[in-house]
Design a protein around this motif. Structure first.
Motif, PDB file in Angstrom:
ATOM      1  N   ILE A  23     -42.765 -10.763  32.462  1.00 28.84           N
ATOM      2  CA  ILE A  23     -43.982 -10.173  33.017  1.00 28.84           C
ATOM      3  C   ILE A  23     -44.567  -9.172  32.022  1.00 28.84           C
ATOM      4  O   ILE A  23     -43.860  -8.356  31.445  1.00 28.84           O
ATOM      5  CB  ILE A  23     -43.696  -9.491  34.376  1.00 28.84           C
ATOM      6  CG1 ILE A  23     -44.990  -8.961  35.011  1.00 28.84           C
ATOM      7  CG2 ILE A  23     -42.657  -8.392  34.250  1.00 28.84           C
ATOM      8  CD1 ILE A  23     -44.821  -8.517  36.459  1.00 28.84           C
ATOM      9  N   LEU A  24     -45.861  -9.278  31.805  1.00 20.97           N
ATOM     10  CA  LEU A  24     -46.603  -8.328  30.974  1.00 20.97           C
ATOM     11  C   LEU A  24     -47.435  -7.470  31.912  1.00 20.97           C
ATOM     12  O   LEU A  24     -48.343  -7.965  32.578  1.00 20.97           O
ATOM     13  CB  LEU A  24     -47.504  -9.069  29.980  1.00 20.97           C
ATOM     14  CG  LEU A  24     -48.464  -8.198  29.156  1.00 20.97           C
ATOM     15  CD1 LEU A  24     -47.687  -7.227  28.267  1.00 20.97           C
ATOM     16  CD2 LEU A  24     -49.397  -9.074  28.318  1.00 20.97           C
ATOM     17  N   ILE A  25     -47.101  -6.180  31.977  1.00 19.69           N
ATOM     18  CA  ILE A  25     -47.807  -5.252  32.857  1.00 19.69           C
ATOM     19  C   ILE A  25     -48.666  -4.343  31.992  1.00 19.69           C
ATOM     20  O   ILE A  25     -48.156  -3.664  31.088  1.00 19.69           O
ATOM     21  CB  ILE A  25     -46.825  -4.405  33.694  1.00 19.69           C
ATOM     22  CG1 ILE A  25     -45.880  -5.314  34.473  1.00 19.69           C
ATOM     23  CG2 ILE A  25     -47.600  -3.492  34.642  1.00 19.69           C
ATOM     24  CD1 ILE A  25     -44.823  -4.548  35.277  1.00 19.69           C
ATOM     25  N   LEU A  26     -49.966  -4.340  32.246  1.00 24.08           N
ATOM     26  CA  LEU A  26     -50.904  -3.552  31.459  1.00 24.08           C
ATOM     27  C   LEU A  26     -51.486  -2.428  32.303  1.00 24.08           C
ATOM     28  O   LEU A  26     -52.144  -2.674  33.319  1.00 24.08           O
ATOM     29  CB  LEU A  26     -52.021  -4.447  30.923  1.00 24.08           C
ATOM     30  CG  LEU A  26     -51.576  -5.589  29.989  1.00 24.08           C
ATOM     31  CD1 LEU A  26     -52.779  -6.390  29.529  1.00 24.08           C
ATOM     32  CD2 LEU A  26     -50.791  -5.039  28.818  1.00 24.08           C
ATOM     33  N   ASP A  27     -51.233  -1.211  31.874  1.00 19.97           N
ATOM     34  CA  ASP A  27     -51.753  -0.016  32.527  1.00 19.97           C
ATOM     35  C   ASP A  27     -53.136   0.261  31.954  1.00 19.97           C
ATOM     36  O   ASP A  27     -53.283   0.612  30.779  1.00 19.97           O
ATOM     37  CB  ASP A  27     -50.794   1.153  32.260  1.00 19.97           C
ATOM     38  CG  ASP A  27     -51.174   2.423  32.999  1.00 19.97           C
ATOM     39  OD1 ASP A  27     -52.370   2.775  33.002  1.00 19.97           O
ATOM     40  OD2 ASP A  27     -50.278   3.077  33.564  1.00 19.97           O
ATOM     41  N   CYS A  28     -54.157   0.094  32.790  1.00 18.03           N
ATOM     42  CA  CYS A  28     -55.544   0.218  32.330  1.00 18.03           C
ATOM     43  C   CYS A  28     -56.132   1.603  32.585  1.00 18.03           C
ATOM     44  O   CYS A  28     -57.360   1.764  32.639  1.00 18.03           O
ATOM     45  CB  CYS A  28     -56.401  -0.861  32.990  1.00 18.03           C
ATOM     46  SG  CYS A  28     -55.883  -2.545  32.595  1.00 18.03           S
ATOM     47  N   ARG A  29     -55.267   2.583  32.768  1.00 15.30           N
ATOM     48  CA  ARG A  29     -55.732   3.956  32.930  1.00 15.30           C
ATOM     49  C   ARG A  29     -55.827   4.619  31.562  1.00 15.30           C
ATOM     50  O   ARG A  29     -55.542   4.011  30.537  1.00 15.30           O
ATOM     51  CB  ARG A  29     -54.774   4.729  33.834  1.00 15.30           C
ATOM     52  CG  ARG A  29     -54.578   4.089  35.211  1.00 15.30           C
ATOM     53  CD  ARG A  29     -53.508   4.835  36.001  1.00 15.30           C
ATOM     54  NE  ARG A  29     -52.230   4.817  35.296  1.00 15.30           N
ATOM     55  CZ  ARG A  29     -51.236   5.655  35.547  1.00 15.30           C
ATOM     56  NH1 ARG A  29     -51.374   6.594  36.472  1.00 15.30           N
ATOM     57  NH2 ARG A  29     -50.096   5.556  34.867  1.00 15.30           N
ATOM     58  N   CYS A  30     -56.201   5.884  31.541  1.00 15.34           N
ATOM     59  CA  CYS A  30     -56.285   6.594  30.267  1.00 15.34           C
ATOM     60  C   CYS A  30     -54.875   6.841  29.718  1.00 15.34           C
ATOM     61  O   CYS A  30     -53.883   6.796  30.452  1.00 15.34           O
ATOM     62  CB  CYS A  30     -57.038   7.914  30.418  1.00 15.34           C
ATOM     63  SG  CYS A  30     -56.164   9.161  31.404  1.00 15.34           S
ATOM     64  N   ALA A  31     -54.796   7.096  28.417  1.00 13.26           N
ATOM     65  CA  ALA A  31     -53.508   7.254  27.744  1.00 13.26           C
ATOM     66  C   ALA A  31     -52.684   8.388  28.340  1.00 13.26           C
ATOM     67  O   ALA A  31     -51.450   8.280  28.466  1.00 13.26           O
ATOM     68  CB  ALA A  31     -53.733   7.484  26.254  1.00 13.26           C
ATOM     69  N   ASP A  32     -53.329   9.488  28.714  1.00 12.61           N
ATOM     70  CA  ASP A  32     -52.595  10.630  29.267  1.00 12.61           C
ATOM     71  C   ASP A  32     -51.940  10.279  30.596  1.00 12.61           C
ATOM     72  O   ASP A  32     -50.804  10.681  30.865  1.00 12.61           O
ATOM     73  CB  ASP A  32     -53.532  11.834  29.444  1.00 12.61           C
ATOM     74  CG  ASP A  32     -53.934  12.460  28.128  1.00 12.61           C
ATOM     75  OD1 ASP A  32     -53.232  12.195  27.120  1.00 12.61           O
ATOM     76  OD2 ASP A  32     -54.939  13.186  28.093  1.00 12.61           O
ATOM     77  N   ARG A  33     -52.647   9.534  31.439  1.00 11.29           N
ATOM     78  CA  ARG A  33     -52.072   9.134  32.731  1.00 11.29           C
ATOM     79  C   ARG A  33     -50.901   8.176  32.514  1.00 11.29           C
ATOM     80  O   ARG A  33     -49.901   8.223  33.221  1.00 11.29           O
ATOM     81  CB  ARG A  33     -53.140   8.470  33.600  1.00 11.29           C
ATOM     82  CG  ARG A  33     -54.268   9.383  34.021  1.00 11.29           C
ATOM     83  CD  ARG A  33     -53.803  10.445  35.007  1.00 11.29           C
ATOM     84  NE  ARG A  33     -53.520   9.854  36.323  1.00 11.29           N
ATOM     85  CZ  ARG A  33     -52.457  10.147  37.042  1.00 11.29           C
ATOM     86  NH1 ARG A  33     -51.539  10.967  36.567  1.00 11.29           N
ATOM     87  NH2 ARG A  33     -52.294   9.596  38.231  1.00 11.29           N
TER      88      ARG A  33
END
Length: 388
Positions: free
Chosen positions: A116-126
């Motif tokens: 599974i490839l999970i991509l966090d599309c929030r800002c880098a700090d979050r």
């Protein structure tokens, strides 16, 4: 048809429609415990009165007949269909993600770096503050302006591609979705244009982390050795209520604590109850073989689970055997049939959508068919239906 669509795996119907692969599983890897031991049951940390406590609407009884226990419901059940949550196309629920992260067959699926490839599309700090376990910052994979930073061939190796923003449940591509999470929407359509089938976490990180904080971390977990250090949790069969897993999971206090487990059905032949001073147990000594009789165990486990879930405050139940595949599945199915009024076929489909490795042996399936007939007064499922 993509090459990776041909892998052996079990798929929930709603995920099939989105072209998402649930897990890489090989049916030939299934194993079962075959020990022959005393098949009588014992009960720890709970009295007979507690086990048999029922509501006014519960008309079940357990009657001893010829040294066996025969289940004879006073009123036959009326079959019902499972109610499935209405989820916007392109999304999957936090519970589905939980079960994907904890899927296992011969070994946990999450140990495979291409599962599974999970991509966090929030800002880098979050992302650095906290994220779903094994997630990557989306900018490292898909650049907002330059496009894909890794090859399409590399992306195709992944069984599942999951995206999430901070929140979000609007239809994919809608004006509101683009306004609420523009980076996620951009990433979703970039991947789609490359021939991928990404899905989005319903409610975003906010919803998932509130339900499963123990599956979130500030650490970056990507490499295979790091994945092998992860805790794999039991499958969630009924949200926040009923779980099914292995003896090793039932013996891990961290798991018991994080899932707030209050009751355990131990269906192993030899493994002791791990936490008898803090958890209520129903101890059933069952063997996973063609001779094991479940005529007593099915209604007893069903009543125990119901009493726990109906308690004030409501409990949470873990049903386990050695590997969490055959014996525990039979007991879980009996509960779903009796207290959700589902046919064996519908109960089995529900279970497999949440725990793909569940596989009651043929003897147990035959006894569950008999149990179905006792509950509903007629056979609703054929053996051919459930052996496919």
């Amino acid at each position: 048809m993509k090459a990776w669509c041909g892998r052996l795996m079990h798929l929930p119907n709603d995920l099939k429609e989105m072209g998402v692969i649930l897990s890489r599983v090989n049916k030939s890897c299934r194993t079962s415990s075959r020990e022959h031991v005393n098949t009588t049951h014992t009960v720890s940390s709970i009295s007979d009165r507690e086990i048999n406590s029922t509501t006014d609407s519960d008309h079940s009884s357990i009657l001893p007949v010829l040294n066996k226990i025969l289940y004879e419901p006073e009123e036959l059940l009326v079959p019902a269909l499972p109610e499935k949550a209405q989820v916007e196309r392109g999304y999957i629920t936090p519970q589905q993600v939980y079960n994907l992260l904890n899927a296992e067959e011969a070994h946990p699926a999450l140990y495979d770096p291409y599962y599974i490839l999970i991509l966090d599309c929030r800002c880098a700090d979050r992302y650095k503050e906290n994220h779903v376990v094994t997630a990557r910052a989306a900018v490292t994979i898909i650049h907002p302006e330059l496009g894909c930073l890794i090859s399409c061939i590399e992306l195709q190796k992944y069984t599942i591609i999951l995206l999430y923003a901070e929140e979000g449940c609007s239809p994919v591509g809608s004006v509101k979705a683009k306004a609420d999470s523009p980076d996620l929407q951009r990433c979703f359509f970039q991947l789609s244009d490359l021939g991928m089938d990404p899905v989005i976490l319903l409610g975003g990180f906010s919803a998932f982390s509130s339900m499963y904080p123990f599956l979130c971390t500030p650490r970056m977990v990507l490499l295979e050795p790091e994945r092998h250090s992860l805790t794999i949790y039991p499958s969630e069969i009924l949200e926040g209520a009923l779980y099914q897993g292995s003896v090793s999971q039932a013996s891990d206090y961290c798991i018991i604590k994080n899932l707030h487990i209050t009751h355990v059905v131990n269906a192993t032949a030899n493994s002791p109850d791990a936490f008898p001073n803090t958890v209520s147990y129903l101890r059933l000594r069952l063997s996973d073989d063609a001779q094991q009789d479940l005529v007593e165990a099915l209604p007893l486990a069903s009543r125990f689970i119901k009493a726990a879930l109906k308690a004030e405050p409501a409990g949470r139940v873990l049903v386990h055997c050695s590997m969490g595949r055959s014996r525990s599945s039979a007991l879980t199915l009996a509960f779903l049939m009796e207290h959700r009024c589902w046919s064996l076929l519908h109960a089995l489909r529900w279970l497999k959508e949440r725990r793909a490795c569940s596989a009651p042996n043929l003897n147990f399936l035959s006894q569950l068919l008999t149990y179905e007939e006792q509950l509903f007064g007629t056979r609703l499922t054929s053996l051919d239906d459930i052996r496919r």
